[in-house]
Scaffold this motif. Sequence first.
Motif, PDB file in Angstrom:
ATOM      1  N   ARG A  18      -1.622 -81.232  -0.485  1.00 54.40           N
ATOM      2  CA  ARG A  18      -1.484 -79.791  -0.225  1.00 54.40           C
ATOM      3  C   ARG A  18      -0.058 -79.440   0.207  1.00 54.40           C
ATOM      4  O   ARG A  18       0.498 -78.427  -0.202  1.00 54.40           O
ATOM      5  CB  ARG A  18      -2.504 -79.343   0.803  1.00 54.40           C
ATOM      6  N   LEU A  25       2.685 -72.630  -3.813  1.00 50.34           N
ATOM      7  CA  LEU A  25       1.353 -72.050  -3.632  1.00 50.34           C
ATOM      8  C   LEU A  25       1.055 -71.793  -2.160  1.00 50.34           C
ATOM      9  O   LEU A  25       1.349 -72.647  -1.316  1.00 50.34           O
ATOM     10  CB  LEU A  25       0.274 -72.998  -4.171  1.00 50.34           C
ATOM     11  N   GLU A  28      -4.228 -71.263   0.685  1.00 53.15           N
ATOM     12  CA  GLU A  28      -5.561 -70.970   0.135  1.00 53.15           C
ATOM     13  C   GLU A  28      -5.668 -71.272  -1.363  1.00 53.15           C
ATOM     14  O   GLU A  28      -6.769 -71.396  -1.896  1.00 53.15           O
ATOM     15  CB  GLU A  28      -5.971 -69.519   0.425  1.00 53.15           C
ATOM     16  N   ARG A  29      -4.537 -71.426  -2.054  1.00 51.18           N
ATOM     17  CA  ARG A  29      -4.555 -71.774  -3.483  1.00 51.18           C
ATOM     18  C   ARG A  29      -4.256 -73.239  -3.727  1.00 51.18           C
ATOM     19  O   ARG A  29      -4.253 -73.688  -4.881  1.00 51.18           O
ATOM     20  CB  ARG A  29      -3.555 -70.908  -4.246  1.00 51.18           C
ATOM     21  N   ASN A  31      -5.679 -76.022  -4.066  1.00 53.88           N
ATOM     22  CA  ASN A  31      -6.918 -76.733  -4.379  1.00 53.88           C
ATOM     23  C   ASN A  31      -6.957 -76.932  -5.893  1.00 53.88           C
ATOM     24  O   ASN A  31      -6.232 -76.260  -6.630  1.00 53.88           O
ATOM     25  CB  ASN A  31      -8.137 -75.948  -3.870  1.00 53.88           C
ATOM     26  N   ARG A  33      -8.934 -76.120  -8.346  1.00 53.28           N
ATOM     27  CA  ARG A  33      -9.277 -74.992  -9.208  1.00 53.28           C
ATOM     28  C   ARG A  33      -8.133 -73.982  -9.296  1.00 53.28           C
ATOM     29  O   ARG A  33      -7.723 -73.573 -10.377  1.00 53.28           O
ATOM     30  CB  ARG A  33     -10.550 -74.307  -8.714  1.00 53.28           C
ATOM     31  N   ASP A  34      -7.599 -73.585  -8.150  1.00 53.80           N
ATOM     32  CA  ASP A  34      -6.579 -72.538  -8.125  1.00 53.80           C
ATOM     33  C   ASP A  34      -5.193 -73.037  -8.498  1.00 53.80           C
ATOM     34  O   ASP A  34      -4.345 -72.257  -8.944  1.00 53.80           O
ATOM     35  CB  ASP A  34      -6.535 -71.873  -6.747  1.00 53.80           C
ATOM     36  N   ALA A  35      -4.928 -74.312  -8.334  1.00 54.79           N
ATOM     37  CA  ALA A  35      -3.615 -74.853  -8.673  1.00 54.79           C
ATOM     38  C   ALA A  35      -3.416 -74.928 -10.180  1.00 54.79           C
ATOM     39  O   ALA A  35      -2.289 -74.841 -10.664  1.00 54.79           O
ATOM     40  CB  ALA A  35      -3.423 -76.228  -8.042  1.00 54.79           C
ATOM     41  N   GLY A  36      -4.485 -75.099 -10.924  1.00 59.34           N
ATOM     42  CA  GLY A  36      -4.379 -75.258 -12.375  1.00 59.34           C
ATOM     43  C   GLY A  36      -4.077 -76.698 -12.743  1.00 59.34           C
ATOM     44  O   GLY A  36      -3.683 -77.513 -11.906  1.00 59.34           O
ATOM     45  N   GLU A 175      -7.243 -75.328 -18.875  1.00 61.31           N
ATOM     46  CA  GLU A 175      -8.317 -75.313 -17.903  1.00 61.31           C
ATOM     47  C   GLU A 175      -9.635 -74.913 -18.588  1.00 61.31           C
ATOM     48  O   GLU A 175      -9.630 -74.128 -19.526  1.00 61.31           O
ATOM     49  CB  GLU A 175      -8.020 -74.304 -16.778  1.00 61.31           C
ATOM     50  N   THR A 177     -12.705 -72.740 -18.652  1.00 60.31           N
ATOM     51  CA  THR A 177     -13.020 -71.438 -18.030  1.00 60.31           C
ATOM     52  C   THR A 177     -14.485 -71.156 -18.058  1.00 60.31           C
ATOM     53  O   THR A 177     -15.270 -71.780 -18.676  1.00 60.31           O
ATOM     54  CB  THR A 177     -12.266 -70.306 -18.747  1.00 60.31           C
TER      55      THR A 177
END
Length: 177
Positions: A18, A25, A28-29, A31, A33-36, A175, A177
């Motif tokens: 992290r 980032l 909260e991003r 992770n 999923r949110d990092a891509g 990713e 979706t």
Amino acid sequence: MTPRLQPLPAPEWDATVRAALGSLLPPERANPRDAGNVLATMVRHPALTGAYLPFNAYLLNGSTLSPRIREIALLRAVLRADCEYLWAHHLPIARRAGLTDSEIDAIRGGTPATAADAAVARAADELVDTRTVSAAVWQDLGCHFTDDQRMDLVFTIGGYCLLAMAVNAFGVEEENT
């Protein structure tokens, strides 16, 4: 292409991973999923990611280039580097920066309409093809941009060619979706 490196699985995301994402980032991003997939793959090597991302964050958020010019430069660079992943991921960013679909099509075709946009595309093409910018293109860029902006332009094109090489070499997939 089959991925050579998979994104780091969620159970392996720790404080070191992290922290490596911190310059690009918000927490909260940071992770999977949110990092891509690009960042989730890069964090397999947290030290490298932590060193690289501040540079990338500068190109995206701190450069002297307008977001529109930045997107023209990087779209042309990743197109020439055959990186469909980065091309697709930057289309919405390019639209938010003010590029129209017809302008994006012109970038793809190498025929931007304005003199400044065309100079940016030529600079990207020359950097990809010859690893330098000709005196004529450098002078043309000088009609539209300051020295600081021309320097940021060269680093933006080079930086996104580097990222495109990594994405292509690692086999980063879109990713789910």
